[in-house]
Write a protein that holds these residues in place. Sequence first.
Motif, mmCIF file in Angstrom:
data_model
loop_
_atom_site.group_PDB
_atom_site.id
_atom_site.type_symbol
_atom_site.label_atom_id
_atom_site.label_comp_id
_atom_site.label_asym_id
_atom_site.label_seq_id
_atom_site.Cartn_x
_atom_site.Cartn_y
_atom_site.Cartn_z
ATOM 1 N N SER A 70 10.954 0.238 -0.149
ATOM 2 C CA SER A 70 9.568 0.385 0.291
ATOM 3 C C SER A 70 8.825 1.345 -0.629
ATOM 4 N N ILE A 71 7.594 0.983 -0.909
ATOM 5 C CA ILE A 71 6.704 1.787 -1.743
ATOM 6 C C ILE A 71 5.489 2.101 -0.893
ATOM 7 N N ASN A 72 5.417 3.342 -0.399
ATOM 8 C CA ASN A 72 4.330 3.724 0.506
ATOM 9 C C ASN A 72 3.344 4.691 -0.119
ATOM 10 N N ASP A 73 3.604 5.124 -1.314
ATOM 11 C CA ASP A 73 2.694 5.993 -2.047
ATOM 12 C C ASP A 73 2.898 5.700 -3.529
ATOM 13 N N ILE A 74 1.817 5.750 -4.265
ATOM 14 C CA ILE A 74 1.933 5.462 -5.703
ATOM 15 C C ILE A 74 0.761 6.097 -6.424
ATOM 16 N N GLU A 75 0.985 6.488 -7.651
ATOM 17 C CA GLU A 75 -0.090 7.008 -8.487
ATOM 18 C C GLU A 75 0.042 6.401 -9.876
ATOM 19 N N ASP A 76 -1.088 6.276 -10.535
ATOM 20 C CA ASP A 76 -1.055 5.800 -11.910
ATOM 21 C C ASP A 76 -0.704 6.982 -12.799
ATOM 22 N N SER A 77 0.114 6.724 -13.794
ATOM 23 C CA SER A 77 0.596 7.801 -14.641
ATOM 24 C C SER A 77 0.925 7.250 -16.018
ATOM 25 N N ASN A 78 1.345 8.140 -16.884
ATOM 26 C CA ASN A 78 1.689 7.743 -18.231
ATOM 27 C C ASN A 78 2.831 8.629 -18.719
ATOM 28 N N LEU A 162 4.530 -7.812 -7.703
ATOM 29 C CA LEU A 162 4.843 -6.433 -7.365
ATOM 30 C C LEU A 162 3.577 -5.670 -6.972
ATOM 31 N N ASN A 163 2.512 -5.863 -7.703
ATOM 32 C CA ASN A 163 1.252 -5.183 -7.382
ATOM 33 C C ASN A 163 0.675 -5.666 -6.062
ATOM 34 N N GLU A 164 0.848 -6.940 -5.725
ATOM 35 C CA GLU A 164 0.424 -7.445 -4.416
ATOM 36 C C GLU A 164 1.219 -6.769 -3.311
ATOM 37 N N SER A 165 2.508 -6.633 -3.502
ATOM 38 C CA SER A 165 3.365 -5.953 -2.515
ATOM 39 C C SER A 165 2.938 -4.497 -2.339
ATOM 40 N N ILE A 166 2.658 -3.818 -3.448
ATOM 41 C CA ILE A 166 2.231 -2.423 -3.383
ATOM 42 C C ILE A 166 0.893 -2.288 -2.657
ATOM 43 N N LYS A 167 -0.056 -3.176 -2.959
ATOM 44 C CA LYS A 167 -1.367 -3.146 -2.305
ATOM 45 C C LYS A 167 -1.255 -3.287 -0.794
ATOM 46 N N SER A 168 -0.310 -4.110 -0.349
ATOM 47 C CA SER A 168 -0.173 -4.365 1.089
ATOM 48 C C SER A 168 0.448 -3.188 1.843
ATOM 49 N N THR A 169 1.142 -2.286 1.153
ATOM 50 C CA THR A 169 1.834 -1.203 1.839
ATOM 51 C C THR A 169 1.202 0.161 1.639
ATOM 52 N N THR A 170 0.357 0.328 0.629
ATOM 53 C CA THR A 170 -0.215 1.660 0.393
ATOM 54 C C THR A 170 -1.643 1.737 0.863
#
Length: 170
Positions: A70-78, A162-170
């Motif tokens: 599960s991915i419930n938090d995410i940030e863009d990074s480099n 993967l991005n669709e899955s992340i959008k639905s959970t965060t």
Amino acid sequence: MKIKSYEDKLVKDDIEVDYYVPITVSFSENDDKYSLGEFYYYRFVNEHESFVEIKINSVTQKIVEVVFTSINDIEDSNLFIGEYTEKNPVLQTDIFDENSIITKESGFKISREHKKLYFKLDKEKIDSVVKMSNHVSLFLNEDSEIIGLDFSSFSDNEWAELNESIKSTT
């Protein structure tokens, strides 16, 4: 979870990207030939209930599956990863003597950049990076303990799902 030795090769992986369980990477050649061993599970869970699980075969002492449950938090990074070695790790499994499941509840952030997803324990410094397959690299501290993971080399379709899955959970 500590690495005790290595095989000098990349291990073949199979990746599945799914809407409900975002990423599953399997390493069938790391399983024991006759499936006689039990499995150990090492889990990373953060304060947002983001959850990554590493499945280890007790006979081979190698990673047979990594699941980003599960991915419930995410940030863009480099994150810049310079040098890395390509090896298949063999793990110390004595930590599983008492229990076949260990859960490490600690602070980490999940980060994303173009076709790459990773996490690293907050208070740990990356000493080395071991690329174990086409899709998975391990972040290690100076004691050769796994302190994070890097998932990469996604196809365009896998990255979109993967991005669709992340959008639905965060």
